[in-house]
Write a protein that holds these residues in place. Structure first.
Motif, PDB file in Angstrom:
ATOM      1  N   LYS A 116       0.823  -1.213   0.000  1.00 36.78           N
ATOM      2  CA  LYS A 116       0.000   0.000   0.000  1.00 36.78           C
ATOM      3  C   LYS A 116       0.857   1.263   0.000  1.00 36.78           C
ATOM      4  CE  LYS A 116      -2.279  -0.828   3.763  1.00 36.78           C
ATOM      5  NZ  LYS A 116      -3.172  -0.694   4.957  1.00 36.78           N
ATOM      6  N   PHE A 117       2.181   1.105   0.247  1.00 33.53           N
ATOM      7  CA  PHE A 117       3.075   2.253   0.268  1.00 33.53           C
ATOM      8  C   PHE A 117       3.573   2.619  -1.136  1.00 33.53           C
ATOM      9  CE2 PHE A 117       4.187  -0.026   4.378  1.00 33.53           C
ATOM     10  CZ  PHE A 117       3.222   0.651   5.112  1.00 33.53           C
ATOM     11  N   GLY A 118       3.552   1.682  -2.045  1.00 35.19           N
ATOM     12  CA  GLY A 118       4.107   1.892  -3.374  1.00 35.19           C
ATOM     13  C   GLY A 118       4.847   0.649  -3.840  1.00 35.19           C
ATOM     14  N   ASP A 119       5.964   0.865  -4.549  1.00 33.76           N
ATOM     15  CA  ASP A 119       6.715  -0.279  -5.093  1.00 33.76           C
ATOM     16  C   ASP A 119       7.777  -0.770  -4.099  1.00 33.76           C
ATOM     17  OD1 ASP A 119       8.361   1.889  -5.244  1.00 33.76           O
ATOM     18  OD2 ASP A 119       8.977   1.574  -7.328  1.00 33.76           O
ATOM     19  N   TRP A 120       7.470  -0.751  -2.877  1.00 33.53           N
ATOM     20  CA  TRP A 120       8.345  -1.327  -1.851  1.00 33.53           C
ATOM     21  C   TRP A 120       7.470  -1.911  -0.724  1.00 33.53           C
ATOM     22  CZ3 TRP A 120       7.607   3.976  -2.169  1.00 33.53           C
ATOM     23  CH2 TRP A 120       7.100   4.619  -1.028  1.00 33.53           C
ATOM     24  N   SER A 121       8.079  -2.780   0.032  1.00 36.18           N
ATOM     25  CA  SER A 121       7.396  -3.386   1.177  1.00 36.18           C
ATOM     26  C   SER A 121       8.444  -3.618   2.270  1.00 36.18           C
ATOM     27  CB  SER A 121       6.712  -4.704   0.794  1.00 36.18           C
ATOM     28  OG  SER A 121       7.685  -5.665   0.401  1.00 36.18           O
ATOM     29  N   TYR A 122       8.033  -4.232   3.358  1.00 43.18           N
ATOM     30  CA  TYR A 122       8.953  -4.470   4.473  1.00 43.18           C
ATOM     31  C   TYR A 122       8.902  -5.930   4.923  1.00 43.18           C
ATOM     32  CZ  TYR A 122       9.817   0.517   4.991  1.00 43.18           C
ATOM     33  OH  TYR A 122      10.210   1.821   4.765  1.00 43.18           O
ATOM     34  N   ALA A 123      10.020  -6.366   5.469  1.00 45.27           N
ATOM     35  CA  ALA A 123      10.108  -7.656   6.149  1.00 45.27           C
ATOM     36  C   ALA A 123      10.698  -7.390   7.529  1.00 45.27           C
ATOM     37  CB  ALA A 123      10.984  -8.623   5.364  1.00 45.27           C
ATOM     38  N   THR A 124      10.461  -8.299   8.460  1.00 45.85           N
ATOM     39  CA  THR A 124      10.968  -8.122   9.822  1.00 45.85           C
ATOM     40  C   THR A 124      12.237  -8.943  10.037  1.00 45.85           C
ATOM     41  OG1 THR A 124       9.722  -9.968  10.786  1.00 45.85           O
ATOM     42  CG2 THR A 124       8.614  -7.827  10.657  1.00 45.85           C
ATOM     43  N   ALA A 125      13.088  -8.478  10.936  1.00 45.55           N
ATOM     44  CA  ALA A 125      14.282  -9.223  11.333  1.00 45.55           C
ATOM     45  C   ALA A 125      14.487  -9.026  12.842  1.00 45.55           C
ATOM     46  CB  ALA A 125      15.513  -8.751  10.564  1.00 45.55           C
ATOM     47  N   ASP A 126      14.703 -10.118  13.559  1.00 45.41           N
ATOM     48  CA  ASP A 126      15.009 -10.057  14.979  1.00 45.41           C
ATOM     49  C   ASP A 126      16.462 -10.446  15.204  1.00 45.41           C
ATOM     50  OD1 ASP A 126      12.637  -9.157  16.085  1.00 45.41           O
ATOM     51  OD2 ASP A 126      11.766 -11.160  16.217  1.00 45.41           O
ATOM     52  N   ILE A 127      17.121  -9.739  16.086  1.00 49.46           N
ATOM     53  CA  ILE A 127      18.538  -9.966  16.388  1.00 49.46           C
ATOM     54  C   ILE A 127      18.626 -10.735  17.706  1.00 49.46           C
ATOM     55  CG2 ILE A 127      20.779  -8.868  16.748  1.00 49.46           C
ATOM     56  CD1 ILE A 127      19.534  -6.350  15.363  1.00 49.46           C
ATOM     57  N   TRP A 128      19.060 -11.986  17.626  1.00 53.94           N
ATOM     58  CA  TRP A 128      19.121 -12.843  18.806  1.00 53.94           C
ATOM     59  C   TRP A 128      20.561 -13.213  19.136  1.00 53.94           C
ATOM     60  CZ3 TRP A 128      14.827 -12.888  21.440  1.00 53.94           C
ATOM     61  CH2 TRP A 128      13.592 -12.801  20.793  1.00 53.94           C
ATOM     62  N   LEU A 129      20.864 -13.237  20.423  1.00 55.91           N
ATOM     63  CA  LEU A 129      22.195 -13.626  20.883  1.00 55.91           C
ATOM     64  C   LEU A 129      22.447 -15.114  20.658  1.00 55.91           C
ATOM     65  CD1 LEU A 129      24.614 -12.245  22.330  1.00 55.91           C
ATOM     66  CD2 LEU A 129      23.638 -13.028  24.484  1.00 55.91           C
ATOM     67  N   SER A 130      21.381 -15.869  20.446  1.00 59.80           N
ATOM     68  CA  SER A 130      21.473 -17.314  20.268  1.00 59.80           C
ATOM     69  C   SER A 130      22.261 -17.673  19.015  1.00 59.80           C
ATOM     70  CB  SER A 130      20.070 -17.922  20.180  1.00 59.80           C
ATOM     71  OG  SER A 130      20.126 -19.289  19.858  1.00 59.80           O
ATOM     72  N   LYS A 131      22.830 -18.881  19.038  1.00 60.40           N
ATOM     73  CA  LYS A 131      23.535 -19.409  17.871  1.00 60.40           C
ATOM     74  C   LYS A 131      22.632 -20.256  16.990  1.00 60.40           C
ATOM     75  CE  LYS A 131      27.936 -19.609  20.381  1.00 60.40           C
ATOM     76  NZ  LYS A 131      29.031 -20.495  20.877  1.00 60.40           N
ATOM     77  N   ARG A 132      21.412 -20.548  17.478  1.00 58.69           N
ATOM     78  CA  ARG A 132      20.519 -21.438  16.746  1.00 58.69           C
ATOM     79  C   ARG A 132      19.189 -20.744  16.446  1.00 58.69           C
ATOM     80  NH1 ARG A 132      18.455 -25.146  19.408  1.00 58.69           N
ATOM     81  NH2 ARG A 132      18.968 -24.524  21.542  1.00 58.69           N
ATOM     82  N   PRO A 133      18.573 -21.081  15.324  1.00 58.98           N
ATOM     83  CA  PRO A 133      17.250 -20.527  14.993  1.00 58.98           C
ATOM     84  C   PRO A 133      16.155 -21.278  15.735  1.00 58.98           C
ATOM     85  CG  PRO A 133      17.974 -21.967  13.221  1.00 58.98           C
ATOM     86  CD  PRO A 133      19.106 -21.917  14.210  1.00 58.98           C
ATOM     87  N   LYS A 134      16.012 -21.049  17.007  1.00 59.64           N
ATOM     88  CA  LYS A 134      15.066 -21.795  17.823  1.00 59.64           C
ATOM     89  C   LYS A 134      13.640 -21.636  17.303  1.00 59.64           C
ATOM     90  CE  LYS A 134      17.814 -21.249  22.034  1.00 59.64           C
ATOM     91  NZ  LYS A 134      17.800 -20.750  23.433  1.00 59.64           N
ATOM     92  N   LEU A 135      12.845 -22.667  17.541  1.00 67.31           N
ATOM     93  CA  LEU A 135      11.467 -22.647  17.062  1.00 67.31           C
ATOM     94  C   LEU A 135      10.694 -21.473  17.639  1.00 67.31           C
ATOM     95  CD1 LEU A 135       9.109 -23.918  15.532  1.00 67.31           C
ATOM     96  CD2 LEU A 135       8.684 -25.373  17.536  1.00 67.31           C
ATOM     97  N   ASP A 136      10.897 -21.172  18.933  1.00 69.02           N
ATOM     98  CA  ASP A 136      10.135 -20.068  19.521  1.00 69.02           C
ATOM     99  C   ASP A 136      10.471 -18.738  18.853  1.00 69.02           C
ATOM    100  OD1 ASP A 136      12.646 -20.068  20.614  1.00 69.02           O
ATOM    101  OD2 ASP A 136      12.007 -20.150  22.703  1.00 69.02           O
ATOM    102  N   TYR A 137      11.702 -18.569  18.409  1.00 70.51           N
ATOM    103  CA  TYR A 137      12.055 -17.352  17.669  1.00 70.51           C
ATOM    104  C   TYR A 137      11.348 -17.309  16.312  1.00 70.51           C
ATOM    105  CZ  TYR A 137      15.954 -16.966  21.009  1.00 70.51           C
ATOM    106  OH  TYR A 137      16.723 -16.871  22.143  1.00 70.51           O
TER     107      TYR A 137
END
Length: 612
Positions: free
Chosen positions: A152-173
């Motif tokens: 709805k903004f135009g020819d761009w959109s957004y995605a989210t990124a979370d910065i975690w201290l963890s070394k693994r992509p845990k399921l809860d993340y």
């Protein structure tokens, strides 16, 4: 009702924690431990380090005013800002908010001190979670990242990124990434292709939203039902998950008062679910249960059924038993009873830290003499409920107590060592070494080798601390420790758990130690934890060093000290140079050595007294 990303994260880890965060009395919470505060600082530092190379903008709004935060975030998205840090995504309807309402409690727990009213904005997430027309959803991803695409903004959109201290992509993340994406889709009018996690070792990691979205909705649905009904979940103590929770004392007190089975080593959540189906929900019924019946269930295979029933019996009767032989085989990939029961968790950042202590030398050139004897001993049950341990009755006519300098816990020494021929289970030698390490995992630094030398013939003991006051001194401390090991070339080296073995090998390799200097020493290592979990059943909540030693009557001089606290103390020492911090670490390390000594001596006598 207010549902936030933090609340959903708590719900995944513990339903009761999420309930208490929303409905509990915050005055009953424990203050955050030094180690938890350290984790929070480290996490914030890692976020800032990750963002250093990127330019970003952050929405400005009055603290706690989430509507204003959402509006400010939307404005930045409409402008096409490349990176938005800690934007606010929100939708839903809360109804009236007059300051201190129940619906604000959740956000108060999770975003302190960002407390404020959330206005009415009726939008709906999914038909699967429409339990109420008064639900508000708030999410604060670490980053909103601009990318090509139509919105709805135009020819761009957004995605989210979370910065975690963890070394693994845990399921809860990953589930939280799906929650972010759902709220983001309602704001920009299009669902992002992926959510992203920024991890310490794996870097940028893509979350499969198509896979995680149904799981997220299911958890969200269950969480809303729980909060709407105000049905408090059953308490369950899981040492690995509960250690750093600020509700731990409250939950543990409740579990203790009802003698909940989760306090038994080996009773995992899955096993407890099976026990509930079978109606074995109290200590007495489990203690009298038929282990063959339990063994028919997959959660209790490989001898776990016998272990759990014996554990319940030991706790119910408050007495130790010799563990039945041949009851269990380790299976590749299967849950291991000993591993379940011994864990004393320190989170990701300190997974390998064990519990430890230490102090200064005393009279007689650092040795301490005592009149304690193990002759003419027998196991007798303690009558005191406050100190429910099995005491070693000592022939008092041949003993006398001598107060150790600096309140060192009184050692237990044998005036006449048991003959080697009787050493069936554990080596009993004229000279024995008890070894414990302190480490700083973030620096990959093993900075303290604590050694307690017991001379059974001369009835003396002496503690040595080989301390690296900085990372540069680790090699020197290693060399000094190895030199002491060769001073007693045939003495067995007792330790608790396998961290010392792994570290010994690592340091030998790191410092190019000749094989002939370290391999013969390694062969002398004896893991007391292994012997305890293989040979004895004890009425303890965990087969970690502290619960066992405390059940035997041993106490640490710093009651609240532990391996995690030592990590904090050493970090603070590096920053401040306060030597009292090093002294506290050494004192704790020495106590760990002494505790290992007490456990080994007790186990030896217990097994000898129960020889077939």
């Amino acid at each position: 009702m207010l549902i936030t990303d933090k609340l959903l994260l708590s719900y995944q880890r513990c339903n009761l924690r999420a309930f208490l965060d929303s409905c509990g009395d915050w005055k009953q919470q424990d203050p955050p431990s030094d180690f938890l505060l350290k984790l929070m600082r480290d996490s914030a530092t890692y976020q800032q380090e990750t963002l250093e190379s990127d330019s970003y903008q952050q929405p400005s709004y009055p603290r706690g005013d989430w509507a204003a935060g959402a509006a400010a975030t939307l404005s930045l998205m409409q402008q096409g800002v490349d990176r938005i840090y800690r934007g606010v995504l929100y939708q839903g309807e809360l109804g009236k908010t007059n300051g201190e309402t129940d619906s604000l409690l959740g956000i108060e727990r999770q975003y302190l001190p960002d407390i404020g009213e959330i206005p009415e904005t009726p939008v709906h997430l999914s038909s699967s979670i429409l339990h109420s027309l008064a639900i508000t959803f708030v999410s604060r991803p670490h980053l909103l990242i601009k990318q090509p695409g139509t919105s709805k903004f135009g020819d761009w959109s957004y995605a989210t990124a979370d910065i975690w201290l963890s070394k693994r992509p845990k399921l809860d993340y990953q589930i939280i990434a799906a929650f972010h994406a759902q709220l983001l889709a309602s704001v920009q009018g299009t669902m992002p292709d992926n959510g992203w996690l920024m991890l310490r070792t794996k870097g940028l990691w893509a979350v499969n939203l198509h896979q995680r979205m149904p799981q997220m909705f299911e958890m969200l649905d269950e969480c809303i039902k729980m909060l709407k009904s105000k049905a408090k979940p059953e308490v369950f103590i899981s040492r690995q998950k509960c250690t750093l929770c600020t509700w731990y004392s409250t939950c543990h007190e409740e579990a203790t008062s009802i003698k909940h089975l989760s306090l038994l080593p080996g009773v995992t959540a899955k096993r407890y679910a099976t026990l509930k189906v079978l109606g074995l929900t109290d200590l007495e019924s489990l203690a009298n249960a038929n282990s063959d019946l339990l063994a028919s269930y997959p959660e209790f295979v490989a001898g776990v059924a016998v272990d759990v029933v014996q554990q319940a019996r030991s706790t119910f009767l408050n007495q130790p038993f010799v563990r039945e032989e041949g009851r269990r085989k380790k299976e590749e990939g299967s849950e291991n009873y000993a591993a379940d029961s011994q864990s004393e968790i320190v989170p990701n950042i300190a997974d390998n830290i064990l519990n430890n202590i230490a102090i200064e030398k005393s009279e007689n050139n650092g040795s301490i003499e005592t009149g304690f004897s193990y002759q003419n001993t027998s196991l007798q049950p303690a009558n005191s409920v406050k100190n429910p341990v099995y005491l070693l009755e000592v022939d008092k006519s041949s003993t006398k107590n001598k107060q150790a300098k600096l309140s060192v816990p009184p050692p237990i020494l044998r005036q006449k060592p048991i003959p080697y021929s009787q050493s069936v289970f554990l080596p009993i030698a004229p000279i024995e070494i008890y070894f414990d390490i302190e480490a700083e995992p973030e620096l990959n630094l093993d900075y303290l080798h604590g050694v307690l030398v017991i001379d059974r013939y001369n009835n003396t003991e002496k503690y040595y601390s080989f301390l690296a006051e900085s990372a540069a001194e680790e090699g020197v401390a290693w060399s000094q420790f190895l030199e002491l090991m060769w001073t007693y070339p045939i003495a067995p080296i007792f330790h608790f758990c396998d961290y010392e073995i792994k570290t010994f090998k690592r340091l030998a390799k790191l410092y190019n130690t000749p094989v002939y200097l370290w391999k013969p020493v390694l062969k002398r290592f004896v893991d007391i934890h292994k012997y305890v979990t293989q040979k004895a059943i004890m009425p303890v909540e965990s087969y970690a060093l502290k619960p066992i030693a405390r059940w035997l009557g041993f106490e640490w001089r710093d009651a609240k000290a532990n391996g995690a606290q030592c990590v904090c103390w050493y970090e603070e020492w590096l920053q401040t140079g306060d030597r009292s911090l090093l002294e506290a670490i050494v004192r704790y390390n020495e106590d760990d050595c002494r505790a290992t000594y007490v456990v080994k001596d007790w186990l030896t006598n217990f097994l000898l007294n129960h020889k077939p």
